[in-house]
Scaffold this active site. Structure first.
Site, short mmCIF file in Angstrom:
data_model
loop_
_atom_site.label_atom_id
_atom_site.label_comp_id
_atom_site.label_asym_id
_atom_site.label_seq_id
_atom_site.Cartn_x
_atom_site.Cartn_y
_atom_site.Cartn_z
N ARG A 129 0.67 -1.19 0.00
CA ARG A 129 -0.33 -0.01 0.02
C ARG A 129 0.94 1.38 0.07
NH1 ARG A 129 -2.82 -3.09 3.55
NH2 ARG A 129 -4.70 -4.14 2.55
N LYS A 151 3.91 11.28 -11.48
CA LYS A 151 3.11 10.20 -12.28
C LYS A 151 3.60 9.18 -12.55
CE LYS A 151 0.54 13.64 -15.18
NZ LYS A 151 0.37 14.03 -16.72
N GLU A 193 12.50 18.20 -24.49
CA GLU A 193 11.73 18.37 -23.34
C GLU A 193 12.58 19.88 -23.01
OE1 GLU A 193 8.77 17.19 -22.60
OE2 GLU A 193 8.81 14.99 -23.48
N LYS A 234 9.45 22.63 -14.15
CA LYS A 234 8.41 21.54 -13.96
C LYS A 234 7.85 21.50 -12.32
CE LYS A 234 7.04 16.97 -14.77
NZ LYS A 234 6.83 15.99 -15.46
N GLU A 244 -3.06 17.70 -12.24
CA GLU A 244 -3.36 18.12 -13.46
C GLU A 244 -4.75 18.20 -13.79
OE1 GLU A 244 -1.04 16.14 -16.76
OE2 GLU A 244 -2.39 16.52 -18.11
N ARG A 248 -1.05 22.13 -15.27
CA ARG A 248 -0.10 21.22 -15.54
C ARG A 248 -0.33 20.57 -17.12
NH1 ARG A 248 2.10 16.29 -11.57
NH2 ARG A 248 3.20 15.06 -13.33
N ASN A 252 2.13 19.65 -21.69
CA ASN A 252 1.74 18.66 -23.07
C ASN A 252 2.07 19.46 -24.24
OD1 ASN A 252 1.12 16.60 -21.24
ND2 ASN A 252 -0.96 17.13 -21.24
N HIS A 255 2.61 17.51 -27.51
CA HIS A 255 2.32 16.21 -27.24
C HIS A 255 1.10 16.02 -28.15
CE1 HIS A 255 5.69 16.54 -24.20
NE2 HIS A 255 5.21 15.45 -23.88
N HIS A 259 2.10 13.03 -30.58
CA HIS A 259 1.76 11.73 -30.19
C HIS A 259 0.97 11.25 -31.08
CE1 HIS A 259 -1.11 8.72 -28.36
NE2 HIS A 259 0.00 8.58 -27.65
N HIS A 273 10.34 9.35 -28.58
CA HIS A 273 9.07 10.31 -27.95
C HIS A 273 9.51 11.74 -28.03
CE1 HIS A 273 6.05 11.77 -25.32
NE2 HIS A 273 6.90 12.19 -24.61
N1 GLY Z 1 6.75 11.20 -13.51
C1 GLY Z 1 6.47 12.05 -14.58
C2 GLY Z 1 5.41 13.36 -14.24
O1 GLY Z 1 4.92 13.17 -13.33
O2 GLY Z 1 5.15 14.09 -14.81
#
Ligand code: GLY
Length: 376
Positions: A129, A151, A193, A234, A244, A248, A252, A255, A259, A273
């Site tokens: 957990r 993320k 990036e 960032k 997000e 946030r 993108n 992207h 993408h 990428h």
């Molecule tokens: N781990 C990448 C982000 O949170 O954007």
């Protein structure tokens, strides 16, 4: 005896209340990994998750740093590549972590690029957990993007990163010397990036990159500076909008178009990428100029810099057959969901002035992309 903690390293804090952490940036920092972990979590054991390629290059040094500080460790090595971000790869790493007797209070170390960071971070989010984890990025893209922000995810049959969690690391240790072993093409893809932070919100940084990108590629203080500025940008956005729901999304930039081309090329090495992001940013600038949001010369300046470093900026820069216009539009619609013929895009009013636009006409995007696909 533990390795000394270098005092000339750059610290970038990510301010998230009780989930706050530091990004530590500098050359040769890997030797201090164990001492930093011992200081943050005295007595903790660690499981290093890495891939076969990174293990060959950097695992021994990471293990030596942990041993030096008396941190007991195991390692878990997975095959390189996106395939490890699968249910099967996830299961294997979870089982190996549990078999290593990693308990609450111990931690996982993600030693690698974006795939390893996402996979190990998601394992850390769910095993027992929730375990702490430390990101040790080994690519430029991971230094400035995937290791920061919390993320974590694996892929589903329906798409990339669809099964995951927000789980912030305890520490990000960005040793810029680890980038010396990167193939130039991969470093360049990560540079897209870096340029993104200038293009989306920091015009002076973009101007600095125009003058100093060669030094960033060469290594040394310019590389550390570029990584630190990128991480600060960032960190500021993540601190404002961790989950997000607003700002946030600016991250993108490039992207949506990118993408579509990346997926249309089958996520193959025809278009990495970061290369797709560069192409996508050049297209986002050109599309914004076509909408009258900024002068065409400003959009061309953004494109020219990306092209100068050797990144693709026009569909014809991508080798091999391109996806059809219908296929690209289908991929854009899947990615962003069309609402009453309107798409959400990150557009720009100039270099350093990106914004979220929810009302982009899908027909205008189609016309624009159709024109770009015929350019030679
Ligand atoms: N781990 C990448 C982000 O949170 O954007």
């Amino acid at each position: 005896m533990t390795a000394p903690l270098r005092s000339d390293a750059t610290m970038v804090p990510v301010a998230l209340g009780d989930r706050s952490y530091d990004i530590v940036i500098g050359r040769g920092l890997l030797a201090s990994l164990g001492a930093r972990i011992a200081a943050l979590r005295p007595g903790a054991k660690a499981a290093i998750v890495t891939d076969e390629n990174v293990a060959r290059l950097h695992l021994a040094a990471a293990e030596a740093a942990l041993a030096h500080a008396g941190v007991p460790m195991q390692h878990i090595v997975v095959p390189p590549g996106e395939g490890s971000k699968s249910y099967r790869g996830f299961e294997q790493v979870c089982e190996a972590v549990i078999a290593s007797r990693i308990e609450r209070g111990d931690l996982i170390i993600a030693l690698g690029g974006g795939v390893i960071g996402d996979l190990a971070g998601f394992v850390a989010a769910v095993v027992r957990r929730g375990l702490d984890y430390v990101q040790v990025p080994t690519t430029l893209l991971a230094d400035v993007d995937s290791s920061v922000g919390g993320k974590t995810a694996i892929d589903s049959a329906h798409g990339k990163n669809l099964v995951g969690a927000f789980h912030q690391p305890l520490l990000v240790l960005a040793d810029t010397a680890l980038l010396d072993s990167l193939p130039e093409r991969e470093f360049r893809a990560g540079y897209a990036e870096v340029a993104k932070y200038g293009l989306l919100g920091d015009a002076p940084f973009f101007a600095w990159l125009e003058s100093n990108w060669r030094e960033v590629f060469a290594g040394g203080p310019a590389r550390e500076h570029a990584i630190a500025v990128s991480c600060r940008a960032k960190a500021a956005i993540v601190a404002r909008d961790e989950r997000e729901t607003g700002d946030r999304a600016l991250l993108n930039l490039g992207h949506t178009f990118g993408h579509a081309f990346e997926a249309g090329c089958g996520f193959s090495d025809r278009l990495l990428h970061g290369e797709a992001v560069a192409l996508g940013m050049a297209l986002a600038f050109a599309f914004s100029a076509k909408q009258g949001l900024l002068p065409a010369t400003e959009a061309e300046r953004a494109r020219r810099h990306l092209a100068e470093v050797g990144l693709p900026t026009r569909p014809c820069d991508v080798s091999g057959p391109l996806p059809s216009l219908d296929r690209l539009m289908e991929l854009i619609a899947q990615d962003k969901k069309v609402k009453r013929g309107m798409l959400t895009f990150i557009l720009v009013r100039g270099i350093g002035a990106a914004f979220v636009e929810n009302g982009v006409d899908a027909g205008a995007v189609r016309t624009f992309l159709g024109e770009k696909l015929t350019e030679r």
